[in-house]
Design a protein around this motif. Structure first.
Motif, PDB file in Angstrom:
ATOM      1  N   VAL A  52      37.688 -31.617  61.591  1.00  0.00           N
ATOM      2  CA  VAL A  52      36.827 -31.534  60.415  1.00  0.00           C
ATOM      3  C   VAL A  52      36.947 -32.793  59.569  1.00  0.00           C
ATOM      4  N   SER A  53      38.168 -33.276  59.377  1.00  0.00           N
ATOM      5  CA  SER A  53      38.345 -34.468  58.551  1.00  0.00           C
ATOM      6  C   SER A  53      37.820 -35.725  59.231  1.00  0.00           C
ATOM      7  N   ILE A  54      37.879 -35.769  60.554  1.00  0.00           N
ATOM      8  CA  ILE A  54      37.276 -36.901  61.267  1.00  0.00           C
ATOM      9  C   ILE A  54      35.771 -36.927  61.023  1.00  0.00           C
ATOM     10  N   MET A  55      35.148 -35.766  61.126  1.00  0.00           N
ATOM     11  CA  MET A  55      33.704 -35.693  60.829  1.00  0.00           C
ATOM     12  C   MET A  55      33.427 -36.098  59.384  1.00  0.00           C
ATOM     13  N   TRP A  56      34.261 -35.595  58.479  1.00  0.00           N
ATOM     14  CA  TRP A  56      34.121 -35.948  57.063  1.00  0.00           C
ATOM     15  C   TRP A  56      34.242 -37.459  56.873  1.00  0.00           C
ATOM     16  N   LEU A  57      35.239 -38.077  57.496  1.00  0.00           N
ATOM     17  CA  LEU A  57      35.470 -39.516  57.320  1.00  0.00           C
ATOM     18  C   LEU A  57      34.337 -40.355  57.899  1.00  0.00           C
ATOM     19  N   VAL A  58      33.801 -39.923  59.028  1.00  0.00           N
ATOM     20  CA  VAL A  58      32.675 -40.656  59.617  1.00  0.00           C
ATOM     21  C   VAL A  58      31.538 -40.772  58.610  1.00  0.00           C
ATOM     22  N   LEU A  59      31.243 -39.677  57.933  1.00  0.00           N
ATOM     23  CA  LEU A  59      30.166 -39.676  56.938  1.00  0.00           C
ATOM     24  C   LEU A  59      30.595 -40.362  55.644  1.00  0.00           C
ATOM     25  N   TYR A  60      31.831 -40.097  55.217  1.00  0.00           N
ATOM     26  CA  TYR A  60      32.306 -40.636  53.947  1.00  0.00           C
ATOM     27  C   TYR A  60      32.383 -42.164  53.980  1.00  0.00           C
ATOM     28  N   THR A  61      32.905 -42.712  55.073  1.00  0.00           N
ATOM     29  CA  THR A  61      33.037 -44.170  55.174  1.00  0.00           C
ATOM     30  C   THR A  61      31.698 -44.854  55.432  1.00  0.00           C
ATOM     31  N   ARG A  62      30.702 -44.066  55.729  1.00  0.00           N
ATOM     32  CA  ARG A  62      29.362 -44.623  55.922  1.00  0.00           C
ATOM     33  C   ARG A  62      28.547 -44.589  54.646  1.00  0.00           C
TER      34      ARG A  62
END
Length: 239
Positions: free
Chosen positions: A206-216
């Motif tokens: 879940v956090s990997i998915m979150w980070l992909v979007l957050y860092t974008r």
């Protein structure tokens, strides 16, 4: 022979094209992979199944590795994802990291991932493991909050270091250190008996998915792309 050589060349061209496409869409590939793993875990958990992953992790970390000497170390590791430790680290990052608002960047990241964790726990409502806990914990089990927070916080640090740190060996060292912290926090939750391995893996996904979007979307405006290189051990924010 000519046909065989042409076939081999075609295979190489296809492989190069596939690798090039993967590089161009790395974020999407990571997002989809994490989402797939999470959905598979969620399906088994909601069906009430006992996952083989959970059984294997219990045998390894609880039955075989637990000891009086290792337990204090695991308790210390799990505290790296505690509110107090992360608040102190966020304050240090706000003072030293480059960008317009690094403090806001890490703070919004943390608040968002904690809220997401609580929402998912409320929806799934998986009970925590019972009978072999070494520390007291309340609330639901899936996905692991410590695992989500550690992946989101230290994963963002990895992204920041890789983006802004000068290109030297210490950039790799810091990323490896933060990566090990993420893994060990997850392991500590299984060892201490407060989460199943599937909780930990789901939290990471879940956090990997979150980070992909957050860092974008969120992080780039808060961290200027042209900020000067920095090192976590420089001791001062670059001017």
């Amino acid at each position: 022979m000519a046909t065989a050589r042409e076939l081999a060349q075609d295979v190489r061209d296809i492989a190069r094209g596939a690798l090039g496409l993967l590089r161009q869409n790395a974020r999407l590939a990571v997002l989809l992979a994490a989402a797939l793993v999470f959905m598979l875990l969620l399906e088994d958990v909601t069906e009430g199944s006992v996952l083989r992953l959970d059984t294997m992790a219990y045998e390894l970390f609880v039955v075989r590795l637990r000891s009086d000497a290792l337990t204090p170390l695991m308790e210390g590791v799990t505290s790296l994802a505690s509110v107090v430790v992360l608040a102190v680290m966020a304050a240090v990052i706000a003072a030293l990291a480059p960008g317009r608002a690094p403090g806001w960047c890490v703070s919004v990241n943390l608040v968002g991932v904690v809220a997401l964790n609580q929402l998912l726990k409320f929806i799934v409502q998986r009970p925590r493991p019972d009978g072999f806990r070494l520390v007291a914990e309340s609330g639901y089990s899936f996905p692991s909050g410590h695992s989500m927070v550690s992946m989101a916080f230290f994963g963002l640090l990895i992204w920041m270091v890789w983006r802004f740190h000068r290109r030297d060996v210490m950039r790799v060292v810091w990323c490896v250190v933060f990566g090990l912290v993420i893994v060990m926090v997850g392991v500590s939750r299984i060892y201490l008996g407060v989460h199943y391995a599937s909780d930990v893996l789901a939290g990471f996904c879940v956090s990997i998915m979150w980070l992909v979007l957050y860092t974008r979307v969120v992080a780039p405006p808060l961290l200027a792309a042209d900020a000067p290189p920095f090192s976590p051990d420089d001791g001062a924010r670059p001017e």
